[in-house]
Design a protein around this motif. Structure first.
Motif, PDB file in Angstrom:
ATOM      1  N   GLU A   1      45.886   7.270  21.717  1.00 50.17           N
ATOM      2  CA  GLU A   1      44.958   6.529  22.590  1.00 50.17           C
ATOM      3  C   GLU A   1      44.383   7.867  23.463  1.00 50.17           C
ATOM      4  N   ASN A   2      45.063   8.786  24.079  1.00 47.63           N
ATOM      5  CA  ASN A   2      44.208   9.856  24.840  1.00 47.63           C
ATOM      6  C   ASN A   2      43.371  10.574  23.763  1.00 47.63           C
ATOM      7  N   LEU A   3      43.672  10.989  22.567  1.00 50.63           N
ATOM      8  CA  LEU A   3      42.948  11.778  21.650  1.00 50.63           C
ATOM      9  C   LEU A   3      41.571  10.822  21.469  1.00 50.63           C
ATOM     10  N   SER A   4      41.826   9.535  21.001  1.00 52.35           N
ATOM     11  CA  SER A   4      40.601   8.825  20.708  1.00 52.35           C
ATOM     12  C   SER A   4      39.740   8.710  21.687  1.00 52.35           C
ATOM     13  N   ASN A   5      40.238   8.405  22.982  1.00 54.03           N
ATOM     14  CA  ASN A   5      39.287   8.591  24.077  1.00 54.03           C
ATOM     15  C   ASN A   5      38.676   9.742  24.374  1.00 54.03           C
ATOM     16  N   GLN A   6      39.174  10.885  24.214  1.00 49.13           N
ATOM     17  CA  GLN A   6      38.531  12.111  24.355  1.00 49.13           C
ATOM     18  C   GLN A   6      37.374  12.343  23.145  1.00 49.13           C
ATOM     19  N   LEU A   7      37.732  11.757  22.027  1.00 49.28           N
ATOM     20  CA  LEU A   7      36.918  11.997  20.780  1.00 49.28           C
ATOM     21  C   LEU A   7      35.630  11.139  21.062  1.00 49.28           C
ATOM     22  N   SER A   8      36.009   9.603  21.587  1.00 49.33           N
ATOM     23  CA  SER A   8      34.853   8.915  21.875  1.00 49.33           C
ATOM     24  C   SER A   8      33.945   9.594  22.966  1.00 49.33           C
ATOM     25  N   HIS A   9      34.319   9.921  23.908  1.00 52.86           N
ATOM     26  CA  HIS A   9      33.711  10.734  24.992  1.00 52.86           C
ATOM     27  C   HIS A   9      32.760  11.758  24.369  1.00 52.86           C
ATOM     28  N   GLN A  10      33.329  12.586  23.397  1.00 51.42           N
ATOM     29  CA  GLN A  10      32.631  13.764  22.863  1.00 51.42           C
ATOM     30  C   GLN A  10      31.599  13.484  22.129  1.00 51.42           C
ATOM     31  N   ARG A  11      32.022  12.361  21.203  1.00 50.93           N
ATOM     32  CA  ARG A  11      30.817  12.022  20.248  1.00 50.93           C
ATOM     33  C   ARG A  11      30.057  10.981  20.829  1.00 50.93           C
ATOM     34  N   LYS A  12      30.097  10.458  21.858  1.00 49.98           N
ATOM     35  CA  LYS A  12      29.511   9.372  22.485  1.00 49.98           C
ATOM     36  C   LYS A  12      29.365   8.026  21.493  1.00 49.98           C
ATOM     37  N   GLN A  13      30.587   7.910  20.887  1.00 48.06           N
ATOM     38  CA  GLN A  13      30.672   6.471  19.992  1.00 48.06           C
ATOM     39  C   GLN A  13      32.127   6.297  19.914  1.00 48.06           C
TER      40      GLN A  13
END
Length: 287
Positions: free
Chosen positions: A14-26
């Motif tokens: 979940e933490n990685l998913s949130n980090q990637l979502s923030h970085q990718r803006k999706q």
């Protein structure tokens, strides 16, 4: 698809998913794969996007701020017959064999000076190898037994090779090093094919020369193509792993080329590499 490799003790998807979502803006949804590596887990982002090399580099740099996270972009998981082709020195093992032989012979500085010449562009690989081998003259053949007993395999290599055998993969090692070491490694780990350089010998000692075609970057590439054809394995199911510029052509010719703890000269030319994880994370490439 993009595979993310992380240590088990730092693996909250979940933490990685949130980090990637923030970085990718999706939104980025991750799927945890069944664990096959002893120390690292794998999360998959099943995306149809194909990120450019620059995007992958940026993503790595961002993720490195929060931990020892590696990633590899693949078109699909491996299925059916596969071939894994490896470099030897500094890839499967930690040592550079010619440097260790030079230490045994008491000529390390002399050999290192030739290596420096080559790195500065004053000698090509074949010229440098032949020149360095002259310093090994009169070493007894027993040196290979002494040296092999001191060789350290890289983290995760035994587990990967066992896992590949269990999956009926063909394995090959192409080395700018020497057959005496490669034959011992082949025997211990059940490698199917090797390509390496033969050091000439007489009366139980090295004579300081090599015979036959020197295994350079072109031979590594050609050997990969030859074995793919011989084993009837499609390019998409051929994986090549190396650490240096001498491996670039092999990695480019494979369906999937991966740098393992690679030098910057190679990393500047490829898209996929592993900085932190043990080599057995490559078992996550299978369906």
């Amino acid at each position: 698809m993009i595979l993310f490799f992380r240590p088990k003790n730092d693996s909250d998807p979940e933490n990685l998913s949130n980090q990637l979502s923030h970085q990718r803006k999706q939104p980025v949804l991750l799927e945890r794969r069944k664990q096959v590596s002893q120390e690292y887990v794998c999360d998959v982002w099943r995306t149809d996007l194909s990120l450019s090399r620059e995007e992958l580099v940026d993503l790595r740099q961002e993720l490195h701020k929060s931990g020892q996270i590696d990633l590899i972009q693949i078109p699909q998981f491996l299925q059916g017959r596969t071939l894994f082709c490896f470099d030897m020195d500094s890839t499967l093992i930690q040592e550079e064999v010619i440097d260790e032989l030079a230490r045994f012979a008491g000529v390390y500085d002399e050999v290192a000076s030739v290596t420096k010449e080559a790195m500065e562009g004053n000698l090509n690989f074949i010229e440098a190898l032949r020149k360095r081998c002259t310093y090994l003259k009169d070493l007894p053949l027993s040196v290979f037994d002494d040296l092999y007993s001191k060789i350290r395999v890289n983290h995760g290599v035994p587990e990967l090779l066992i896992g590949l055998k269990e999956r009926n993969s063909k394995t090959a090692v192409f080395s700018g090093g020497f057959t005496d070491i490669l034959e011992k490694f082949k025997s211990k780990y059940g490698i199917d094919e090797i390509r390496a350089n033969y050091l000439d010998r007489k009366d139980g000692k090295l004579v300081g020369t090599v015979s036959g075609r020197v295994v350079d970057k072109n031979v590594k590439r050609d050997s990969l193509l030859e074995l793919g054809s011989e084993f009837k394995i499609p390019k998409s199911n051929i994986v090549a792993v190396g650490d240096g510029a001498n491996d670039q052509l092999m990695l480019e010719e494979a369906g999937l080329g991966i740098g393992f703890h690679a030098k910057e000269g190679l990393k500047s030319k490829i898209s996929n590499w592993i900085d932190f994880a043990p080599m057995d994370v490559l078992l996550y490439l299978f369906d």
